[in-house]
Motif scaffolding. Sequence first.
Motif, PDB file in Angstrom:
ATOM      1  N   LEU A 184      21.684  41.974  42.702  1.00  0.00           N
ATOM      2  CA  LEU A 184      21.023  43.150  43.267  1.00  0.00           C
ATOM      3  C   LEU A 184      21.268  43.166  44.763  1.00  0.00           C
ATOM      4  N   GLY A 185      21.300  44.331  45.348  1.00  0.00           N
ATOM      5  CA  GLY A 185      21.457  44.430  46.792  1.00  0.00           C
ATOM      6  C   GLY A 185      21.470  45.873  47.237  1.00  0.00           C
ATOM      7  N   GLU A 186      21.410  46.040  48.522  1.00  0.00           N
ATOM      8  CA  GLU A 186      21.427  47.380  49.088  1.00  0.00           C
ATOM      9  C   GLU A 186      22.782  48.037  48.889  1.00  0.00           C
ATOM     10  N   SER A 187      22.799  49.334  49.014  1.00  0.00           N
ATOM     11  CA  SER A 187      24.034  50.092  48.912  1.00  0.00           C
ATOM     12  C   SER A 187      25.026  49.590  49.962  1.00  0.00           C
ATOM     13  N   GLY A 188      26.253  49.341  49.527  1.00  0.00           N
ATOM     14  CA  GLY A 188      27.295  48.885  50.447  1.00  0.00           C
ATOM     15  C   GLY A 188      27.302  47.396  50.721  1.00  0.00           C
ATOM     16  N   SER A 189      26.482  46.630  49.994  1.00  0.00           N
ATOM     17  CA  SER A 189      26.396  45.195  50.267  1.00  0.00           C
ATOM     18  C   SER A 189      27.473  44.368  49.584  1.00  0.00           C
ATOM     19  N   GLY A 190      28.282  44.998  48.717  1.00  0.00           N
ATOM     20  CA  GLY A 190      29.394  44.281  48.090  1.00  0.00           C
ATOM     21  C   GLY A 190      29.183  43.873  46.654  1.00  0.00           C
ATOM     22  N   LYS A 191      28.154  44.395  45.998  1.00  0.00           N
ATOM     23  CA  LYS A 191      27.885  44.030  44.598  1.00  0.00           C
ATOM     24  C   LYS A 191      29.063  44.388  43.698  1.00  0.00           C
ATOM     25  N   SER A 192      29.517  45.620  43.780  1.00  0.00           N
ATOM     26  CA  SER A 192      30.603  46.083  42.906  1.00  0.00           C
ATOM     27  C   SER A 192      31.904  45.351  43.180  1.00  0.00           C
ATOM     28  N   VAL A 193      32.223  45.145  44.444  1.00  0.00           N
ATOM     29  CA  VAL A 193      33.460  44.441  44.801  1.00  0.00           C
ATOM     30  C   VAL A 193      33.406  43.008  44.283  1.00  0.00           C
ATOM     31  N   THR A 194      32.262  42.370  44.427  1.00  0.00           N
ATOM     32  CA  THR A 194      32.101  40.994  43.955  1.00  0.00           C
ATOM     33  C   THR A 194      32.308  40.907  42.441  1.00  0.00           C
ATOM     34  N   LEU A 195      31.672  41.816  41.698  1.00  0.00           N
ATOM     35  CA  LEU A 195      31.807  41.788  40.241  1.00  0.00           C
ATOM     36  C   LEU A 195      33.203  42.181  39.794  1.00  0.00           C
ATOM     37  N   ARG A 196      33.811  43.126  40.471  1.00  0.00           N
ATOM     38  CA  ARG A 196      35.190  43.504  40.115  1.00  0.00           C
ATOM     39  C   ARG A 196      36.133  42.324  40.351  1.00  0.00           C
ATOM     40  N   ALA A 197      35.908  41.555  41.409  1.00  0.00           N
ATOM     41  CA  ALA A 197      36.723  40.360  41.659  1.00  0.00           C
ATOM     42  C   ALA A 197      36.477  39.328  40.556  1.00  0.00           C
ATOM     43  N   LEU A 198      35.213  39.145  40.197  1.00  0.00           N
ATOM     44  CA  LEU A 198      34.851  38.178  39.165  1.00  0.00           C
ATOM     45  C   LEU A 198      35.496  38.525  37.822  1.00  0.00           C
ATOM     46  N   MET A 199      35.643  39.817  37.544  1.00  0.00           N
ATOM     47  CA  MET A 199      36.214  40.263  36.275  1.00  0.00           C
ATOM     48  C   MET A 199      37.700  40.584  36.385  1.00  0.00           C
ATOM     49  N   LYS A 200      38.274  40.327  37.554  1.00  0.00           N
ATOM     50  CA  LYS A 200      39.684  40.593  37.835  1.00  0.00           C
ATOM     51  C   LYS A 200      40.021  42.067  37.574  1.00  0.00           C
ATOM     52  N   LEU A 201      39.175  42.940  38.151  1.00  0.00           N
ATOM     53  CA  LEU A 201      39.347  44.377  38.004  1.00  0.00           C
ATOM     54  C   LEU A 201      39.668  45.071  39.323  1.00  0.00           C
ATOM     55  N   LEU A 202      39.937  44.296  40.347  1.00  0.00           N
ATOM     56  CA  LEU A 202      40.306  44.901  41.628  1.00  0.00           C
ATOM     57  C   LEU A 202      41.716  45.473  41.549  1.00  0.00           C
ATOM     58  N   PRO A 203      42.023  46.460  42.381  1.00  0.00           N
ATOM     59  CA  PRO A 203      43.392  47.000  42.387  1.00  0.00           C
ATOM     60  C   PRO A 203      44.400  45.909  42.740  1.00  0.00           C
ATOM     61  N   LYS A 204      45.640  46.109  42.318  1.00  0.00           N
ATOM     62  CA  LYS A 204      46.696  45.108  42.546  1.00  0.00           C
ATOM     63  C   LYS A 204      46.873  44.774  44.027  1.00  0.00           C
ATOM     64  N   TYR A 205      46.639  45.757  44.903  1.00  0.00           N
ATOM     65  CA  TYR A 205      46.839  45.519  46.336  1.00  0.00           C
ATOM     66  C   TYR A 205      45.686  44.727  46.977  1.00  0.00           C
ATOM     67  N   ALA A 206      44.588  44.536  46.252  1.00  0.00           N
ATOM     68  CA  ALA A 206      43.466  43.770  46.793  1.00  0.00           C
ATOM     69  C   ALA A 206      43.846  42.293  46.880  1.00  0.00           C
ATOM     70  N   ARG A 207      43.371  41.656  47.910  1.00  0.00           N
ATOM     71  CA  ARG A 207      43.677  40.240  48.116  1.00  0.00           C
ATOM     72  C   ARG A 207      42.423  39.408  47.890  1.00  0.00           C
ATOM     73  N   VAL A 208      42.503  38.477  46.976  1.00  0.00           N
ATOM     74  CA  VAL A 208      41.391  37.574  46.693  1.00  0.00           C
ATOM     75  C   VAL A 208      41.790  36.200  47.186  1.00  0.00           C
ATOM     76  N   THR A 209      40.981  35.620  48.056  1.00  0.00           N
ATOM     77  CA  THR A 209      41.249  34.266  48.536  1.00  0.00           C
ATOM     78  C   THR A 209      40.198  33.332  47.935  1.00  0.00           C
ATOM     79  N   GLY A 210      40.556  32.091  47.811  1.00  0.00           N
ATOM     80  CA  GLY A 210      39.656  31.149  47.181  1.00  0.00           C
ATOM     81  C   GLY A 210      39.803  31.213  45.669  1.00  0.00           C
ATOM     82  N   GLY A 211      38.858  30.678  44.968  1.00  0.00           N
ATOM     83  CA  GLY A 211      38.932  30.653  43.518  1.00  0.00           C
ATOM     84  C   GLY A 211      37.758  31.364  42.875  1.00  0.00           C
TER      85      GLY A 211
END
Length: 127
Positions: free
Chosen positions: A5-32
């Motif tokens: 949970l978090g405020e609008s714009g806090s990164g919830k969707s981006v975090t979950l999309r990264a976790l599910m490997k649903l980010l666009p191909k041009y997105a860069r994920v660092t770490g594991g």
Amino acid sequence: MLCILGESGSGKSVTLRALMKLLPKYARVTGGIEVAGRDVQAMNEGQLQDFRGSDVAMIFQEPMTALDPVFTIGQQIAETVVRHEGSSRAAGMARALDCSSWCRSPRRSAGWRPIRMSSRAASGSGR
């Protein structure tokens, strides 16, 4: 179960999309990204399909794009049940009816298109 949970714009969707490997191909994920000891970044498409919905799921924020208007609500719930639980189509539709039991007319609402459900919810009408 983890709920983010978090405020609008806090990164919830981006975090979950990264976790599910649903980010666009041009997105860069660092770490594991590891879930239950499994490296998500190393999963192939087949493994990801099994992983999504059974181990992780996301409820998208925009209700008008979460469901496909071409298919009924029941068909979409049934498809998910069949895919992730290996159930028959009939068992999937039974689950869809069970999920729509909160409606005044669950059998009818499972056959509704998403736009009909959203317009009824917005108007407060259960019929």
